[in-house]
Design a protein around this motif. Structure first.
Motif, PDB file in Angstrom:
ATOM      1  N   VAL A 539       0.837  -1.198   0.000  1.00 40.06           N
ATOM      2  CA  VAL A 539       0.000   0.000   0.000  1.00 40.06           C
ATOM      3  C   VAL A 539       0.878   1.256   0.000  1.00 40.06           C
ATOM      4  O   VAL A 539       0.464   2.309  -0.475  1.00 40.06           O
ATOM      5  N   ASP A 540       2.115   1.127   0.471  1.00 40.18           N
ATOM      6  CA  ASP A 540       3.053   2.249   0.465  1.00 40.18           C
ATOM      7  C   ASP A 540       3.466   2.666  -0.940  1.00 40.18           C
ATOM      8  O   ASP A 540       3.998   3.762  -1.130  1.00 40.18           O
ATOM      9  N   ASP A 541       3.273   1.778  -1.912  1.00 40.05           N
ATOM     10  CA  ASP A 541       3.762   2.030  -3.270  1.00 40.05           C
ATOM     11  C   ASP A 541       2.633   2.253  -4.274  1.00 40.05           C
ATOM     12  O   ASP A 541       2.836   2.131  -5.480  1.00 40.05           O
ATOM     13  N   SER A 574       9.246   0.127  -4.891  1.00 38.73           N
ATOM     14  CA  SER A 574      10.278   1.146  -4.688  1.00 38.73           C
ATOM     15  C   SER A 574      11.319   0.730  -3.656  1.00 38.73           C
ATOM     16  O   SER A 574      12.090   1.549  -3.186  1.00 38.73           O
ATOM     17  N   ASP A 575      11.371  -0.556  -3.336  1.00 39.19           N
ATOM     18  CA  ASP A 575      12.283  -1.006  -2.292  1.00 39.19           C
ATOM     19  C   ASP A 575      13.737  -0.668  -2.564  1.00 39.19           C
ATOM     20  O   ASP A 575      14.502  -0.405  -1.649  1.00 39.19           O
ATOM     21  N   THR A 576      14.117  -0.688  -3.834  1.00 39.13           N
ATOM     22  CA  THR A 576      15.538  -0.503  -4.155  1.00 39.13           C
ATOM     23  C   THR A 576      15.855   0.924  -4.598  1.00 39.13           C
ATOM     24  O   THR A 576      16.962   1.219  -5.023  1.00 39.13           O
ATOM     25  N   THR A 577      14.875   1.815  -4.515  1.00 43.27           N
ATOM     26  CA  THR A 577      15.091   3.200  -4.921  1.00 43.27           C
ATOM     27  C   THR A 577      15.929   3.920  -3.875  1.00 43.27           C
ATOM     28  O   THR A 577      15.698   3.761  -2.687  1.00 43.27           O
ATOM     29  N   TYR A 580      17.377   9.645  -1.767  1.00 40.10           N
ATOM     30  CA  TYR A 580      17.300  10.966  -2.418  1.00 40.10           C
ATOM     31  C   TYR A 580      17.896  10.862  -3.812  1.00 40.10           C
ATOM     32  O   TYR A 580      18.889  10.168  -4.010  1.00 40.10           O
ATOM     33  N   GLY A 581      17.262  11.535  -4.741  1.00 40.00           N
ATOM     34  CA  GLY A 581      17.843  11.611  -6.069  1.00 40.00           C
ATOM     35  C   GLY A 581      16.998  10.939  -7.124  1.00 40.00           C
ATOM     36  O   GLY A 581      16.005  11.500  -7.579  1.00 40.00           O
ATOM     37  N   ALA A 582      17.362   9.736  -7.480  1.00 35.50           N
ATOM     38  CA  ALA A 582      16.734   9.099  -8.640  1.00 35.50           C
ATOM     39  C   ALA A 582      15.338   8.571  -8.302  1.00 35.50           C
ATOM     40  O   ALA A 582      15.145   7.948  -7.273  1.00 35.50           O
ATOM     41  N   PRO A 583      14.369   8.825  -9.189  1.00 36.66           N
ATOM     42  CA  PRO A 583      13.041   8.234  -8.982  1.00 36.66           C
ATOM     43  C   PRO A 583      13.069   6.739  -9.281  1.00 36.66           C
ATOM     44  O   PRO A 583      13.981   6.246  -9.940  1.00 36.66           O
ATOM     45  N   PRO A 584      12.074   5.995  -8.776  1.00 35.14           N
ATOM     46  CA  PRO A 584      12.063   4.547  -9.047  1.00 35.14           C
ATOM     47  C   PRO A 584      11.920   4.285 -10.539  1.00 35.14           C
ATOM     48  O   PRO A 584      11.259   5.034 -11.259  1.00 35.14           O
ATOM     49  N   THR A 585      12.560   3.246 -11.000  1.00 35.17           N
ATOM     50  CA  THR A 585      12.578   2.979 -12.437  1.00 35.17           C
ATOM     51  C   THR A 585      11.806   1.724 -12.827  1.00 35.17           C
ATOM     52  O   THR A 585      11.618   1.447 -13.994  1.00 35.17           O
ATOM     53  N   THR A 586      11.361   0.970 -11.838  1.00 37.28           N
ATOM     54  CA  THR A 586      10.591  -0.230 -12.168  1.00 37.28           C
ATOM     55  C   THR A 586       9.283   0.178 -12.841  1.00 37.28           C
ATOM     56  O   THR A 586       8.790   1.287 -12.650  1.00 37.28           O
TER      57      THR A 586
END
Lengths: 616, 616
Positions: A539-541, A574-577, A580-586
């Motif tokens: 639910v966090d994502d 977003s676990d591996t994001t 700070y900086g890069a947005p999630p890419t999945t």
């Protein structure tokens, strides 16, 4: 038989305890029934188990050790008050026996001069009255008085009222000359209520004195918590911002309105109104709850309303209900009734589990995956009791008197504030209310006037959330829709309050929920729970389109949710994001979201929850 | 002369206290100078005024009353440690006299068996060692030991080191068999440092024992704070999440690394690394600060990072610096040096006012218009001292040893971690560093090798924030740019770290700053302050375009900000906007925004501030 907070003046008058019956097959009636069958017995059991009753027994016997918080007596009194309200709406020999036994216990414990406080009467006699800032002696006295007022109004006050008066008389004797106030407000509203049932003016005068002594430094300059915590930072009449410990602030304000109404003190009511605007314009959660900080259980700065760290104490919600009820009675203003409704269906209702025997002390609007639930004030699920158990008995006393808050009367007619199926007896006639509110917005009122053909006005509240209300098919607007007619038996009025799902955003200064929307339908705030999502979709994502259509669907009746909401959402792990900086890419995937009423959260498997949903 | 945390093993070796001189005309050197001239004298004055010194005098005289926190001795020790580090980099008769006088005071106060704690030696003798969960006895002992280690390394430990050893020997005698740990970690790292200067193995063994005794319930089941608060919730080796009181957690982790390195315990270092990832992947502020909650001064859940209620205690930032320094020495990993830099220039630097005599205890990333600054832990401006004054002396001891952290050495060469103009003496040669970092990214290193023509490697850290670094004009990448050559006198290396302004966003789970961006340049986080806006343009009502160009401009040198950032923003008054529902309807106007380095905030008129700026 009168209910809570019956003013001798003011604009609206409450109905009596036995004047209203709520249908136990509908939501408010079911809550009241669950309270009587589960919550109130649970409280009496827990008070015995946790030592609160033994503490009072010890005053005579001195056996064992004092257990629990030093203000533990107050939980006994609130439970006693709940039992009294119950006895006011139905006879119950078991409850009556409980009340009588408890009063006997209190009679045995009370000092000859009227003093009663098991903590100070046993191991701490030397500290009696010595430190009002922390002692809660006047706070506990206030709850004793409130229990006695309830018993008296329920016709069961023959021993409890004199007992409470003995203590109140001691307070009048002592504090009419000594300058002192309690670190925890509560005595103010209690003394006014005692004045209302006795007509004894010194109680009112002492309450007014306690209100006016605040903000004068009588509680000292305690550095750890500060004067705001104790409501001693400035005179009430000068204040323009709700602040400090939320329950203390709100209990005080209930007392302030009581004093203002009974002393016809317009400037004091004006201060209360100013503080109401501070609270409801800048410091109220969408659920109607108050208290943004765990630290000091306190109000935050304006617009500081974090959903995850919302303290939103159950007792603060109940205090807000009491304050709004008094503002409504004093002024007839519909905005106060709107807040009664909002906090009742969300901030208050969410505190109790479906079983009626587990409670939240704090009521956050978000719980994260991975939440540390080890703290009592931020558990992942409701607990059966608390080391500071103020909230459950407070719920019990509110729910036991819930029928009192649905309507009021004046010489001119009857005002309906909360919609619940049931039956109302008023001086102007009998009213049958038929509705499935809050699941459905149709309300039909059938009138049997006391004197057929007499003209009076039936006023029906138009909730602030409703944009297209109709009365008997015709559009209406404003705070109350009024029907003035010469009523005949069987006359009906049909109010229609359409409740399409609404997608709401918060003020841009509410930083904590920026870029989010919340789902609301009628008076009910909805939330997303992990229990309604696949395990790999946290639910966090989840995000939604702010303009995504929200549909109404049938929910699980047996889980208390006949109506749920559905909308399309998007999920991106977003676990591996990086932080700070890069947005999630999945890749983002679609997911159908189900939202359930907030008050039902955490009744299934433990898991994350959020009211505010990020919007694309 | 060695600096702080000199491992006997591990991968990198620190330079000595007198090996590095920072140029006082440049930022780091100026901070160190201000510390010596303002902060350290201010601390010694305040310790006298607040009663800390009198508390120690009382042990012999028993005059007067104990004043301040029961762990007030620790502030004396930290100030003493700061004085010792200062003496290590420059001789100062006044400071030497202060150290000697204080040691005399301590010698007079110390019990025959080595015990020393003015709170327990005076009015609370019966409670000595009775309640480790709250007593801070081992915590205070740890700070005494750290002061003694600093004095010894500075060549001034002839009396203080034996004094501290007498106490440490008592601890070894007592706690080698009794199972007990301190409610506040600190003794662990101190005992390892004492082992390092004495070679006495029982100190190291006791430190290792203290680490391994955690998480076994020795501190009891205190319900108000819970085991996490005291770092007793699980064995360190099993932990995978930083939690509880942030300073306690981080001090413990510094000790854990110390123990792991000295006992060559790979599994313990692995646990520290796992916890580092928990901290820096999910629980670190953009400023490098830690601690999301005022309640318990604690870490929050993962991604719970509110800017307004950031606790971000100064001592936690210093603790993080110490932990990262130890991780860097142990592993040589550049990410630890990146964090040293981030927290130094932001989380730590922001705590001290330009005058060096006012401090923040808590370092939020946002202050709202209308903020209630009455609480000591959330004031609107820096205070000159605190009832719990742990932070100012902690700053003093860090800044007094700041030169130690810029570089390390190995047999293979020299590693530069922090860029500051100054001069370094290393076993491989002298290094002159010329730079205006962090205002400018050019760093020129001039080498005078100890033995001309000897080959060794100069490694220069490439900060994680830098995307296009060059070394002598050629692009470089990775954590460190290495230059291996046969060095000749006057050889220079020129590192160029372009620092265009960056606009950063946070992980989507950091709900508290959703839809916001922050401005960063080089290692410096920037912020908006009300002082840079017209009075009718509240910083609370400002937005920017996420893609708006940010330009570099000259700031006010006399206010410590030679470089500020400028960008176009938009303003829309929202005072009359309802809390939920309708968006503000007033027209949006353009406004030019100036952002100043975060570490400089609250040095002008009191007012609102924000690091995270809402983006359109």
């Amino acid at each position: 038989m009168n209910g809570p907070a019956v003013p001798t003046t003011g604009s609206l008058h409450p109905l009596g305890l036995d004047a209203v019956t709520l249908d136990p097959e509908r939501l408010l009636g079911a809550w009241q029934e669950r309270n009587a069958e589960q919550t109130l017995p649970h409280c009496t059991e827990q008070l015995e188990r946790a030592g609160n009753i033994d503490n009072l027994r010890r005053v005579s016997t001195t056996d064992g050790a004092f257990r629990g918080m030093w203000f533990a007596d107050s939980d006994v009194y609130k439970t006693l008050e709940a039992a009294a309200w119950e006895l006011g709406r139905r006879s119950d020999p078991r409850l009556r026996a409980y009340l009588d036994e408890t009063v006997t216990l209190l009679e045995n414990a009370q000092d000859d001069d009227g003093y009663l406080n098991s903590y100070f009467q046993t191991d701490h006699r030397d500290q009696q009255w010595a430190e009002l800032v922390w002692s809660h002696e006047l706070y506990c006295a206030g709850h004793l008085i409130q229990a006695a007022v309830a018993a008296e109004r329920a016709g069961a006050g023959e021993r409890l009222l004199p007992l409470a008066r003995r203590f109140a008389d001691l307070l009048v004797t002592r504090f009419s000359t000594i300058d002192g106030v309690c670190g925890h407000p509560e005595i103010e509203t209690a003394l006014v209520e005692l004045y209302r049932v006795t007509g004894h003016r010194p109680y009112l005068d002492l309450a007014a004195r306690f209100v006016d002594l605040r903000g004068r430094g009588l509680l000292g300059d305690e550095p750890r918590f500060g004067a705001r915590y104790y409501q001693d930072h400035e005179p009430v009449r000068d204040a323009d911002e709700v602040t400090g410990h939320a329950v203390r602030q709100l209990y005080l304000l209930a007392g302030v309105v009581d004093v203002a109404v009974e002393t016809e003190d317009a400037s004091l009511l004006k201060a209360a109104t100013r503080l109401w605007e501070s609270a409801f314009d800048t410091k109220t959660y969408l659920t109607g709850a108050h208290g943004s900080r765990h630290r000091d259980e306190a109000f935050g700065d304006p617009y500081e309303l974090p959903p995850d760290r919302a303290y939103a104490e159950t007792c603060a919600a109940i205090a807000s209900f009491s304050w709004n009820w008094r503002m409504l009675l004093a002024t007839g203003g519909h905005r106060y009734a709107d807040e009664l409704e909002r906090v009742l269906y969300n901030g208050i209702a969410g505190s109790t589990a479906l079983d009626g025997r587990h409670y939240f002390y704090s009521n956050p609007l978000q719980l994260r995956t991975g939440h540390d639930g080890s703290h009592e004030d931020a558990p992942s699920q409701r607990l059966s009791w608390y080391s500071c158990a103020c909230c459950p008995p407070n719920l019990a006393r509110l729910l036991a008197s819930l029928q009192c808050y649905v309507a009021t009367t004046t010489d001119a007619g009857v005002q309906l504030h909360l919609y619940a199926q049931g039956h109302l007896g008023t001086p102007h006639g009998e009213l049958g209310v038929s509705t499935d509110y809050p699941w459905d917005g149709q309300v039909t009122v059938t009138v049997t006037p006391s004197e057929p053909g007499t003209t009076w006005t039936l006023a029906l509240r138009i909730p602030g959330w409703c944009t297209s209300p109709t009365l008997d098919g015709a559009p209406v607007s404003g705070g109350y829709a009024e029907v003035t007619r010469a009523w005949q038996p069987g006359d009906t009025v049909r109010l229609e309050l359409p409740m399409p799902p609404r997608v709401v955003a918060a003020h841009p200064r509410v930083d904590a929920v920026r870029g989010c929307v919340a789902l609301v339908r009628g008076p009910l705030v909805y939330c997303l729970e992990q229990a309604d999502l696949p395990a790999d979709v946290l639910v966090d994502d989840v995000r939604v389109d702010a303009a995504a259509p929200v549909t109404v669907a049938a929910g699980a009746e047996d889980q208390g949710a006949p109506v749920v909401l559905r909308l399309d959402g998007h999920h991106r792990a977003s676990d591996t994001t990086p932080l700070y900086g890069a947005p999630p890419t999945t890749a983002e995937t679609d997911v159908v979201l189900t939202a359930v009423p907030y008050f039902l959260w955490a009744n299934r498997s433990p898991g994350a929850m959020r009211v505010w949903i990020p919007a694309r």
